[in-house]
Design an enzyme around this catalytic site. Structure first.
Site: not given
Ligand code: FAD
Length: 501
Positions: A48, A51, A79, A187
């Protein structure tokens, strides 16, 4: 001087954070930095995060993305702001729109002081009527800011809604084309150097060992490197922002394609509505002390504009931030660095801002402590001030129709926020300090929207007679209304310029 350049960076995680980081670094370092990105298909991403705020346009421009193509490729829409429904009290709504409030710059005294005087006397409508993006959004209109001098049309500020999974895929294409190497797998081990605790290498589930000099933790909430390996610690902000769960569900599109996000307050939290081209993203962010998961799912499903396209997807979180975002040779970016609920769409912006700061303080192999401290200080400031802005929405409410809202109304708030509210309440002034993310007009719209009206306005307002003041404020309203009237509808604009195939 020795060449101490960092030659190899390992990014762990391929969600929005991982691919935004990989795309940016590969663009800026042009193959002078070896970049490996590890992601696990089995673990997947949060999926997710749809926005955004207008700053993302700078990131996309830095990568050289064509905006229409980006919108098309991500099923995106435009937006103009966020509509808050039922936050002050049931039946009330207001906009936090991007861009300015009022007309042309009036010199030293901001427009809202003139508006305030009239509003207090019942001679001016809600602030939304004087905010161009809000006026356009309510009429379902959109166009990009046009080069029309002295017209509000030159002042449209926009961000996007998009499918985060498609965005990550799109960026992956750019990053791989610039030499980023992707490794799929999990990992399972992180090796630390004995002498200083720096990360030396990560080991994959197939036994492959990947060494690096700089490690970027984009592994999401689990904080695989920054927390699980380096034990950096987390500052918990649940006492101010008690929501700790979300259910997310897409539904079929229905009705007008609105150019804004909607946030509707519910008994134990709030519900988001994010229109994309092919569906609407919805979610209920709630506090598990005040509602069970099943009931939250029923509330969410009962309040969709179209048929649900999947089962609600549960997510758990603790609002707060890492005690250090950069520790030794590891920088946490994205959810691994901390989390504020998506009330003001800040997370993707924090990713972008972390990348910008990482580039500003990009290390050499000495990893100078002064640089690391500066990075951590700036990031902490951004998190804390944005947290205050979110807390404002909960604290300043008249709602007392549920335990949750009574708890929010009665909570102690951070001193920095209390000072801001007091300054505004006494004389309508807003002070934006240093590089705070949210500007004066953002604070203004949310404070007024949440029912905080100053006791007084700027004394210089009295330099205008009542008639002059009314003429000026009403003139602004009419100019904005007329300008919005010539804009195409949001749906027409997308159909003409950037409809997904
Ligand atoms: P993730 O998407 O969790 O990615 C983690 C990555 O790490 C994945 O590729 C996974 O495979 C990898 N990984 C994890 N552990 C391992 C391992 N052991 N070995 C290899 N790979 C691994 N942000 C906004 O700006 N606007 C919004 O409207 C918004 N809505 C949101 C609503 C909700 C309910 C939530 C929870 C978040 C929302 N966010 C929003 C935040 C947004 O979703 C995140 O900031 C964004 O998706 C970044 O996530 P990330 O890449 O940090 O983590």
């Amino acid at each position: 001087m020795d060449d101490r350049r960092i030659r190899k960076t390992v990014i762990v995680g391929g969600g929005t954070a991982g691919w935004m980081t990989a795309a940016a670094l590969s663009r800026l370092f042009e193959r002078q930095l070896e970049i490996v990105l590890i992601e696990s298909d089995e673990i997947g991403t949060v999926g997710v995060g749809e926005a955004t705020i207008p700053q993302i346009r700078l990131y996309n421009a830095m990568l050289g993305l064509d905006e229409n193509e980006f919108v098309r490729r991500t099923q995106g829409t435009f937006k103009l702001g966020i509509e808050f429904v039922d936050w002050l009290r049931p039946g009330h709504r207001y906009m936090h729109a991007f861009g300015g409030v009022g007309g042309r710059d009036l010199g030293l005294v901001p427009f809202h002081h003139y508006w305030l005087k009239l509003h207090r006397r019942g001679h001016a409508g809600p602030l939304d009527d004087y905010t161009f993006n809000a006026v356009a959004a309510r009429r379902g209109r959109f166009m990009r800011g046009a080069d029309v001098s002295d017209s509000p049309l030159s002042n449209v500020f926009h961000a996007f809604h998009f499918d985060a999974g498609l965005y990550a895929r799109y960026l992956r294409g750019h990053a791989e084309a610039r030499g980023v190497r992707r490794c799929e797998g999990r990992v399972v081990d992180v090796a630390l150097r004995a002498e200083d605790g720096f990360i030396e290498a990560v080991t994959m589930d197939d036994g492959t060992r990947i060494e690096g000099e700089l490690f970027i933790d984009c592994s999401g909430f689990r904080g695989l490197l920054i927390e699980q390996a380096l034990k950096t610690g987390y500052e918990d902000w649940s006492r101010w922002l008690p929501c700790n769960r979300a259910l997310a569900v897409p539904c079929a599109s229905g009705g007008e394609l609105t150019p804004y996000t909607r946030s509707t307050a519910r008994a134990a939290g709030w519900q988001w509505r994010i229109p994309l081209q092919h569906r609407i993203g919805n979610g209920y962010v709630y506090c598990s002390d005040h509602i069970g998961d099943d009931e939250a799912a029923s509330v969410l499903l009962a309040n969709l504009d179209g048929e649900a396209l999947a089962d609600p997807r549960p997510l758990r979180f603790v609002t707060g931030m890492r005690r250090r975002f950069w520790h030794r040779n590891c920088v946490a970016i994205g959810l691994s660095s901390g989390f504020l609920e998506p009330l003001e769409s800040t997370s993707i912006h924090f990713i972008q801002s972390s990348i910008a700061k990482l580039v500003q303080f990009f290390p050499d192999r000495r990893f100078a402590p002064a640089d690391i401290d500066a990075y951590n200080r700036l990031t902490r400031f951004e998190f804390e001030r944005s947290r205050d802005f979110l807390v404002l929405h909960y604290k300043a409410t008249e709602r007392d129709d549920s335990e949750f809202w009574r708890r929010c109304r009665g909570m102690q708030i951070p001193e920095t926020l209390a000072d801001k509210i007091e300054l505004f309440r006494s004389g309508g002034r807003i002070l934006r300090e240093r590089e705070e993310l949210f500007t004066e007009v953002s604070w203004l719209q949310v404070m007024v929207g949440q029912g905080i009206l100053p006791a007084a306005w700027h004394p210089m307002v009295e330099l205008l007679s009542d008639e002059e003041c009314e003429r000026m404020v009403e003139g602004v309203r009419r100019v904005l209304e007329n300008a919005a009237g010539v804009m195409p509808t949001h749906a027409d604009f997308i159909a003409r310029h950037c409809a997904a195939e």
